[in-house]
Design an enzyme around this catalytic site. Structure first.
Site, PDB file in Angstrom:
ATOM      1  N   CYS A 192      39.242  52.964   8.310  1.00  6.87           N
ATOM      2  CA  CYS A 192      40.638  52.519   8.404  1.00  6.87           C
ATOM      3  C   CYS A 192      40.858  51.190   7.687  1.00  6.87           C
ATOM      4  O   CYS A 192      41.918  50.957   7.099  1.00  6.87           O
ATOM      5  CB  CYS A 192      41.054  52.353   9.868  1.00  6.87           C
ATOM      6  SG  CYS A 192      40.677  53.732  10.939  1.00  6.87           S
ATOM      7  N   CYS A 213      40.830  36.433  15.005  1.00  7.97           N
ATOM      8  CA  CYS A 213      40.236  37.712  15.369  1.00  7.97           C
ATOM      9  C   CYS A 213      40.877  38.247  16.643  1.00  7.97           C
ATOM     10  O   CYS A 213      41.170  37.481  17.560  1.00  7.97           O
ATOM     11  CB  CYS A 213      38.730  37.548  15.573  1.00  7.97           C
ATOM     12  SG  CYS A 213      37.901  39.018  16.219  1.00  7.97           S
ATOM     13  N   CYS A 261      40.100  55.196  18.770  1.00  8.43           N
ATOM     14  CA  CYS A 261      40.519  56.590  18.947  1.00  8.43           C
ATOM     15  C   CYS A 261      39.613  57.600  18.256  1.00  8.43           C
ATOM     16  O   CYS A 261      39.743  58.801  18.495  1.00  8.43           O
ATOM     17  CB  CYS A 261      41.967  56.769  18.493  1.00  8.43           C
ATOM     18  SG  CYS A 261      42.218  56.697  16.702  1.00  8.43           S
ATOM     19  N   CYS A 291      41.110  65.206  20.400  1.00  8.13           N
ATOM     20  CA  CYS A 291      41.185  66.185  21.485  1.00  8.13           C
ATOM     21  C   CYS A 291      40.246  67.352  21.220  1.00  8.13           C
ATOM     22  O   CYS A 291      39.503  67.787  22.094  1.00  8.13           O
ATOM     23  CB  CYS A 291      42.618  66.690  21.652  1.00  8.13           C
ATOM     24  SG  CYS A 291      43.795  65.426  22.170  1.00  8.13           S
ATOM     25  N   CYS A 329      43.381  59.795  16.580  1.00  5.51           N
ATOM     26  CA  CYS A 329      44.537  60.116  17.413  1.00  5.51           C
ATOM     27  C   CYS A 329      45.793  59.493  16.804  1.00  5.51           C
ATOM     28  O   CYS A 329      46.332  58.532  17.347  1.00  5.51           O
ATOM     29  CB  CYS A 329      44.305  59.625  18.841  1.00  5.51           C
ATOM     30  SG  CYS A 329      45.431  60.326  20.070  1.00  5.51           S
ATOM     31  N   HIS A 352      34.508  46.647  12.579  1.00  5.19           N
ATOM     32  CA  HIS A 352      34.370  45.206  12.827  1.00  5.19           C
ATOM     33  C   HIS A 352      33.588  44.520  11.707  1.00  5.19           C
ATOM     34  O   HIS A 352      33.959  43.434  11.247  1.00  5.19           O
ATOM     35  CB  HIS A 352      33.669  44.981  14.160  1.00  5.19           C
ATOM     36  CG  HIS A 352      33.468  43.538  14.521  1.00  5.19           C
ATOM     37  ND1 HIS A 352      34.509  42.688  14.808  1.00  5.19           N
ATOM     38  CD2 HIS A 352      32.329  42.795  14.644  1.00  5.19           C
ATOM     39  CE1 HIS A 352      34.040  41.488  15.097  1.00  5.19           C
ATOM     40  NE2 HIS A 352      32.721  41.525  15.004  1.00  5.19           N
ATOM     41  N   CYS A 371      42.388  47.653  17.364  1.00  3.08           N
ATOM     42  CA  CYS A 371      41.776  48.971  17.290  1.00  3.08           C
ATOM     43  C   CYS A 371      41.545  49.461  18.717  1.00  3.08           C
ATOM     44  O   CYS A 371      40.980  48.736  19.546  1.00  3.08           O
ATOM     45  CB  CYS A 371      40.443  48.900  16.540  1.00  3.08           C
ATOM     46  SG  CYS A 371      39.503  50.450  16.571  1.00  3.08           S
ATOM     47  N   CYS A 412      48.137  65.753  14.991  1.00  8.25           N
ATOM     48  CA  CYS A 412      47.238  65.926  13.849  1.00  8.25           C
ATOM     49  C   CYS A 412      47.946  66.674  12.728  1.00  8.25           C
ATOM     50  O   CYS A 412      47.802  66.334  11.550  1.00  8.25           O
ATOM     51  CB  CYS A 412      45.983  66.670  14.280  1.00  8.25           C
ATOM     52  SG  CYS A 412      45.099  65.876  15.636  1.00  8.25           S
ATOM     53  N   CYS A 466      49.243  67.256  21.188  1.00  9.94           N
ATOM     54  CA  CYS A 466      50.634  66.859  20.942  1.00  9.94           C
ATOM     55  C   CYS A 466      51.123  67.265  19.556  1.00  9.94           C
ATOM     56  O   CYS A 466      52.236  66.905  19.164  1.00  9.94           O
ATOM     57  CB  CYS A 466      50.788  65.353  21.117  1.00  9.94           C
ATOM     58  SG  CYS A 466      49.879  64.402  19.873  1.00  9.94           S
TER      59      CYS A 466
END
Length: 304
Positions: free
Chosen positions: A267, A252, A288, A153, A191, A228, A285, A53, A50
């Site tokens: 992240c 949580c 991805c 991808c 992603c 996590h 989450c 990126c 798409c």
């Protein structure tokens, strides 16, 4: 150059107080990167995807996309951002690939469809003949120094390879394996991937070579920690305090579909949108950056 690889890794990992990836463009390092970029140009091609990126890369803040494109990497071909089109662009791509054979880095965005001899994805034309992404991947892959598979991808097949696809979309590594292309591959999934992951990986490759990779060929400096285990909401999980809705912040999100226990990425500390937020802060989450996304991570959300 005054910055060692050890310091570089610490900066990318955000473990040095007061420093961020913006420090990658201090004068000494920038000069070294400019010199290396001239020796090792980057060719970026896009397959089944798409363009997310590339859009993520354009959102790079520190360093800015201007510095990335003009100073950090010598980007010789990119379908989205280059001015040249058609025959002119395609001729330049192959001229660079031939001139710098064994020296240039190949960045691939999007999966590679194999069905119908690759005809589901044409990426250009040369000498009156269409060029498929399948052909382009094999041709450039055999000539490059190393390949960066940018985005899920390219790294694992991603959404184009999900259940029900008719194009036989596969990741770059599968194309290489099936065609005996023995060139190093670095996967930078997501992603889309965070711009820091892409810029930092390219910078590491240019300056210090291929970074330490995990079992999925991902750079450990970005994908070496479990979300996590480091999540700011982890204490609620330990206490058994679970969210029923996304609006419950002091709980949580595991029971409403969060895949963080199965996902390795930074992240949780890097955050997105110039540090404004990240997925788990507002939703869950969805995994991805992991192989098998999206099928193995579905459903993304679960009712309690």
């Amino acid at each position: 150059m005054s910055l060692t690889r050890r310091d570089f890794v610490k900066i990318c990992g955000g473990t040095v107080a007061g420093l961020g990836i913006s420090q990658m463009i201090h004068p000494g390092l920038l000069m070294a990167m400019e010199n290396e970029a001239k020796k090792a140009p980057v060719i970026w091609v896009q397959g089944q995807g798409c363009t997310g990126c590339s859009v993520s890369l354009l959102n790079a803040v520190h360093p800015s996309i201007k510095n990335v494109l003009l100073n950090i990497i010598s980007l010789e071909y990119h379908p989205t951002v280059m001015a040249a089109k058609g025959v002119l662009a395609m001729d330049h791509l192959f001229e660079v690939a031939d001139k710098y054979e064994g020296k240039f880095f190949l960045a691939i965005e999007g999966s590679v469809p194999k069905a119908a001899d690759g005809k589901y994805c044409y990426v250009g034309e040369r000498d009156g003949e269409h060029i498929t992404m399948l052909e382009m991947t094999k041709t450039l892959g055999s000539k490059c120094a190393a390949t960066l598979s940018l985005g899920t991808c390219s790294a694992y097949g991603g959404i184009p390879a999900a259940w029900g696809n008719l194009t036989d979309a596969v990741p770059v590594t599968q194309i290489y394996q099936e065609n005996n292309i023995n060139k190093p591959v670095i996967n930078v999934p997501g992603c889309p991937p965070h711009p820091d992951w892409m810029v930092g990986t390219v910078a590491h490759v240019l300056l210090y070579g291929i970074p330490e990779l995990d079992n999925h060929l991902r750079p450990k400096l970005f994908f070496g920690s479990n979300i996590h285990d480091n999540c700011p909401y982890r204490s609620y999980y330990d206490q058994g305090v679970m969210s029923k809705t996304f609006t419950e912040k002091k709980a949580c999100r595991y029971e409403i579909g969060c895949k963080a226990p199965h996902v390795n990425a930074d992240c949780w500390k890097r955050r997105w949108n110039n540090g404004v937020n990240w997925c788990v802060e507002n939703a869950v989450c969805i995994g991805c950056v992991e192989p098998g996304f999206p099928d193995m991570m579905s459903p993304f959300y679960e009712a309690v």
